[in-house]
Write an enzyme that holds these catalytic residues in place. Structure first.
Site: not given
Ligand SMILES: [Mn+2]
Length: 428
Positions: A244, A261, A272, A349, A383, A399
């Site tokens: 993050h 992102d 997203d 998610h 990562y 993503e």
């Molecule tokens: Mn996401």
């Protein structure tokens, strides 16, 4: 501009919620304005569930649902305030525009509440809401009313009314999207994907990470979307290994990858999206190897996502594939779970009004199965933070946003080029 009349689907959702427990009283608060510093505020953003049930977009509102009827509490009209902050709906207009049976001043909330909860067998109200600064004080006031009400019933009292979290009932509704919601998300995803594709073409070494965020936002706003759905991450080089990373204040270097992102909201429904591409013209050999592995997982998850499978199944398939990939890259994996060091998050998610949307992953100890109309992100990543491999400093996440359909899924972010050769041809 004020709305004339909101869609009846908001009222239908309130009715549906009340049908889930006809003996209950549901209490919801809207979002407040939050101070950034001194007397300057963050832009107001309505609480997602409050929006879902009302479409009411002013701060300091409350909603009580009981006996099949909706009671909306709003700020009163106030000329002095409106000169500064714009016109309000006020009490009478709110009732008409938002299709509620009753509307009142928010100032009378704690006076009216005892009569509204009278006769209810239980209260649904979220205690300790971490998104609010005043949750403890508010909880105390609500509980005082709820408990006071019960003791006034006299000697037959058997204790306080139970106060339960409405989240499961709300999630049951929010997790499956209707066609209007799907259209809103479809646009959020399409514009956000095209904004990302645009960034793939214009990025150059020497630009600031934050410049890419600004370019993305400019593209999104020119295409009708106003706000980010969440704080964007633009992470050059090893910054991508911080999941993050939101500082976004470093210069992009040739030879590094950049991970972005970011997604925009369309009427509070967000996309997203994450992409990872070289700051220079080409992927290095190591970068390409990692990227290909992550892309294979992403593509496999798109094939597997369909009604009847669970999120947990998708995550475990991704974990198996990631483990195999790490082995083939020569990464030491002493234990069964060692892959988690390199893939420390879930493969996705639910997505909707919140980027990590309301939804049920397990019910009565069983995995919740995907249904048509659900939205799920598909975001495998790898990562390498430590120096135990030759991939140190590489972070890749890919993503997409998947809409579950009758037979499988639709990738709503497919306009963003993903293949190595497509990306490299955009980097010329
Ligand atoms: Mn996401």
């Amino acid at each position: 501009m004020l709305k004339q009349k909101v869609s009846e689907r908001f009222q239908a959702r309130r009715v549906q919620l009340m049908k889930q427990d006809t003996q209950a009283c549901f209490i919801f608060f809207g979002a407040q304005e939050i101070i950034r510093n001194f007397d300057s505020q963050y832009p107001f953003r309505q609480n997602s569930t409050f929006h879902y049930l009302t479409d009411f977009d002013e701060p300091n509102a409350a909603l009580v649902l009981v006996n099949g009827e909706s009671h909306l509490f709003v700020e009163e009209r106030d000329e002095a305030q409106e000169i500064w902050n714009g016109e309000r709906y006020g009490i009478e207009r709110a009732k008409v525009v938002f299709n509620v049976e009753y509307s009142y001043s928010i100032k009378s909330f704690y006076e009216k509440l005892p009569s509204l909860i009278k006769g209810a067998d239980r209260i649904f109200y979220q205690l300790n809401d971490s998104s609010r600064l005043d949750s403890l004080a508010r909880d105390q006031k609500v509980l005082r009313v709820v408990n006071g009400n019960h003791s006034s019933r006299g000697k037959g009292s058997i204790g306080n009314l139970p106060v339960l979290d409405p989240a499961p009932h709300v999630a049951e509704l929010r997790v499956v999207k209707d066609s209007v919601e799907i259209d809103l998300i479809r646009k959020a995803c399409s514009v956000s994907a095209r904004a990302h594709a645009h960034i793939q073409k214009i990025t150059k070494a020497g630009m600031l990470e934050s410049e890419l965020a600004t370019e993305l936002q400019y593209f999104m706003q020119k295409n009708g979307l106003q706000e980010w759905g969440y704080t964007p991450i633009v992470a050059g080089g090893a910054n991508a290994t911080t999941l993050h990373y939101v500082r976004n204040n470093e210069l992009l270097k040739d030879g590094d990858l950049v991970l972005i992102d970011a997604g925009s909201e369309n009427e509070l429904y967000t996309a997203d999206i994450t992409q990872t591409f070289p700051v220079g013209k080409r992927f290095s050999e190591n970068q390409k190897k990692i990227y290909q592995k992550v892309l294979e997982v992403n593509q496999e998850i798109t094939k597997l996502a369909k009604p009847g499978v669970s999120y947990r199944f998708l995550h475990s398939e991704a974990s198996v594939m990631i483990t195999e990939s790490l082995k083939s890259l020569g990464v030491p994996l002493p234990e069964k779970d060692s892959y988690r060091k390199y893939f420390p998050h879930g493969v996705g998610h639910y997505l909707g009004l919140d980027v990590h949307d309301a939804g049920i992953y397990q019910e009565h100890g069983k995995d919740y199965l995907l249904k048509p109309g659900m939205l799920l992100t598909n975001e495998p990543g790898l990562y390498f933070r430590g120096n135990e491999t030759s991939y140190q400093g590489i972070g890749v996440r890919i993503e997409d946003d998947l809409l579950i359909t009758e037979k499988g899924c639709e990738n709503l972010t497919r306009e963003l080029p993903r293949e190595v050769h497509e990306i490299e041809s955009n980097r010329n």
